[in-house]
Design a protein around this motif. Sequence first.
Motif, PDB file in Angstrom:
ATOM      1  N   GLU A  48      -9.501  21.404   7.662  1.00  0.00           N
ATOM      2  CA  GLU A  48      -9.013  20.725   7.479  1.00  0.00           C
ATOM      3  C   GLU A  48      -9.920  19.993   5.656  1.00  0.00           C
ATOM      4  N   ASN A  49     -10.300  21.105   5.679  1.00  0.00           N
ATOM      5  CA  ASN A  49     -10.703  21.078   4.328  1.00  0.00           C
ATOM      6  C   ASN A  49      -9.641  21.361   3.051  1.00  0.00           C
ATOM      7  N   LEU A  50      -9.675  22.534   2.922  1.00  0.00           N
ATOM      8  CA  LEU A  50      -8.154  23.461   2.312  1.00  0.00           C
ATOM      9  C   LEU A  50      -7.047  21.884   2.318  1.00  0.00           C
ATOM     10  N   LYS A  51      -7.366  21.652   3.663  1.00  0.00           N
ATOM     11  CA  LYS A  51      -5.527  20.859   3.836  1.00  0.00           C
ATOM     12  C   LYS A  51      -6.773  19.690   2.726  1.00  0.00           C
ATOM     13  N   MET A  52      -7.207  19.202   3.443  1.00  0.00           N
ATOM     14  CA  MET A  52      -7.688  17.732   1.517  1.00  0.00           C
ATOM     15  C   MET A  52      -7.556  18.525   0.459  1.00  0.00           C
ATOM     16  N   VAL A  53      -7.961  19.685   0.107  1.00  0.00           N
ATOM     17  CA  VAL A  53      -7.392  20.622  -1.131  1.00  0.00           C
ATOM     18  C   VAL A  53      -5.890  20.281  -1.890  1.00  0.00           C
ATOM     19  N   SER A  54      -6.035  20.933  -1.146  1.00  0.00           N
ATOM     20  CA  SER A  54      -4.321  20.793  -0.515  1.00  0.00           C
ATOM     21  C   SER A  54      -3.355  19.609  -1.127  1.00  0.00           C
ATOM     22  N   GLN A  55      -3.858  18.845  -0.476  1.00  0.00           N
ATOM     23  CA  GLN A  55      -3.139  17.027  -0.703  1.00  0.00           C
ATOM     24  C   GLN A  55      -3.851  16.382  -2.198  1.00  0.00           C
ATOM     25  N   PHE A  56      -5.115  16.803  -2.887  1.00  0.00           N
ATOM     26  CA  PHE A  56      -5.026  16.480  -4.212  1.00  0.00           C
ATOM     27  C   PHE A  56      -3.949  16.970  -4.605  1.00  0.00           C
ATOM     28  N   TYR A  57      -3.551  18.350  -4.696  1.00  0.00           N
ATOM     29  CA  TYR A  57      -2.684  19.075  -6.116  1.00  0.00           C
ATOM     30  C   TYR A  57      -0.849  18.523  -5.051  1.00  0.00           C
ATOM     31  N   ASP A  58      -0.842  17.727  -4.336  1.00  0.00           N
ATOM     32  CA  ASP A  58       0.217  17.525  -4.190  1.00  0.00           C
ATOM     33  C   ASP A  58       1.350  18.719  -3.727  1.00  0.00           C
ATOM     34  N   VAL A  59       0.345  19.737  -2.520  1.00  0.00           N
ATOM     35  CA  VAL A  59       1.657  20.628  -2.448  1.00  0.00           C
ATOM     36  C   VAL A  59       2.171  20.000  -1.232  1.00  0.00           C
ATOM     37  N   PRO A  60       3.661  20.277  -0.708  1.00  0.00           N
ATOM     38  CA  PRO A  60       4.155  19.353   0.270  1.00  0.00           C
ATOM     39  C   PRO A  60       3.456  20.689   1.803  1.00  0.00           C
ATOM     40  N   ALA A  61       3.407  19.709   2.814  1.00  0.00           N
ATOM     41  CA  ALA A  61       2.481  19.542   3.787  1.00  0.00           C
ATOM     42  C   ALA A  61       2.450  20.949   4.679  1.00  0.00           C
TER      43      ALA A  61
END
Lengths: 330, 264
Positions: free
Chosen positions: A97-110
Amino acid sequence: MAAIIETRNLTKIYGGKVKALDDLNISIEEGEVYGLLGPNGAGKTTTINLLVTRIAPTSGTAIVNGFDIVKNSLEVRKSIGVVPQDLTTDEDLSGFENLKMVSQFYDVPAEEAKERIHKLLSMVSLDDVKDRLVRQYSGGMRKRLELIAGLVHDPKILFLDEPTLGLDVTTRTQMWKYVREIQEKLDVTIILTSHYLEEVDALANRISIIDHGKVLATGTSEELKSNLKGDIILATMKTDKDAETLMKYPGAIEAKENGPRAVRLKVQNSDEELPKIIQYISGNSLSITRLTVQKPTLDDVFLEYTGSEIRSEEPTDSRQEMMNLRRLRR
Amino acid sequence: MSGLGPLTSRELKKWYRNPVSLLTGLIQPFFWLALFGSAFSKISAFGPTLLDGAPNYITYILGGVLTIIGLFTALFSGVNLIFDRRLGVLGRFLIAPIRRSSIVFSKIFASSARILVQVGILILAALLIPNGLEFKHGFTVLDALILIAAVMLVALIFTSIFTTLAVRITRPDTIFGVINLVNLPLLFVSYAMFPPGLMAGWLSDAAKYNPVSWSAEAIRTVVINGTLTASQMHSVGVWLGGLAILATILLLMAYFVSENEIRE
């Protein structure tokens, strides 16, 4: 190779008087592991904080991946990954979840994020515990999670600020292995600060020694050491006469007695000189009982340039530090 | 690019995964109603005139208790920001290419969502307990919207203030001190619990300017009267308007302060 980071008279003055960084000009090339080494308060962390746009320079600027840190900080942030000195993952969320959240900060497609996160997790052997809450992680596991948290958005540059602070020796060596693997597999440029000399020596291709906000020397570990001019070769001979003959070896910069039948030779480069010495010994039919090579360590280099031995880093923020150590100890 | 989505979802996860906070959240409304309802039930003896025509005290104080629940949760909305700073998590947010304000607004929205859930539970509790909430004159969709708007506006007003404070506060005890300083005055210098007729003159005068009173009175008016007369509608409009203006100003303040001032 092109410079991926270039600082231009980068200066930071705190509170109008403390000059933390003084006209710093460094150039970091794409694909290298670049180590910043310096005593406490030398300006290492200030340099990192400026380059990652956490703080603004007093004067001067830097170009990171083609973007100006002053004018275009948002673009800079997108192209870099940071592993700060402090722990930054959320204990109440799982590793994934931590990594997922960080990926969302950078707008990485899901989809892309998921794939990348799994790859990173297996690189640092955390895939088994990815769904566990971070509070249940050991100190080493947390540090590994921190390491890959800076990589989920596929940055071109990774900043590592004291990546193994507070870790035990085994865990530290393990972290080095992961850092090397990341550098090889993901093809990122790594900027590393550390106060562990052996860490910089083990990881960095090129090292800058900085003190009082200025660069004192830059080069590979080998270059810096050879600049010191001299490796030491210690030899113990069978007889006094043999020892006397060895003292006359022509390639030595300096030759001294070093106890009974023992000789201490200072040479430019022991790697090149040693075969010649062996030739000299056999050519003169000398009998030798013991031969030791002493290479200068990075400690010697550090001492030479800064005039002091590296001190263990006093945390600037002791409260934060205690908290980190407390959490790492679990 | 904003980061608001992932940060708000993080806040909510932390909340609903904590079994204690979930349980206390469920029990609290019953406590409040049972305690306040019994402690001040003698007020009913003064007759329905004093209670603005409410059939019982619970019906009368519902607007107050809803507002207070919103207020108290909102006062704590900045605490998580201080802990994020202490635990280092904030550092990760600050190096990400997200808007700084999204860090603060995630707390504002997450607190508001929690308040909404508490409001639902409290109304249910009030209907369930004996001699509880009675909608004598019905309860329309418009009434429900007014009720929710009033609590939400109070929530936005106080979450804005307290998250903005937390932007620069580094010690949890500092914000706890501020919370303790203001919570009881905000509660008692208002019409949340008592009708103006039972209050000292100066207190009642001061309470007029407390946004807690505006929300409590607006909710009370719709709960007791159901369908409103033109003049009642006007009063409710003035109260909600006042809350909306205040909330807008404070949200803008939270935005500008967090964009420019937030740091580790």
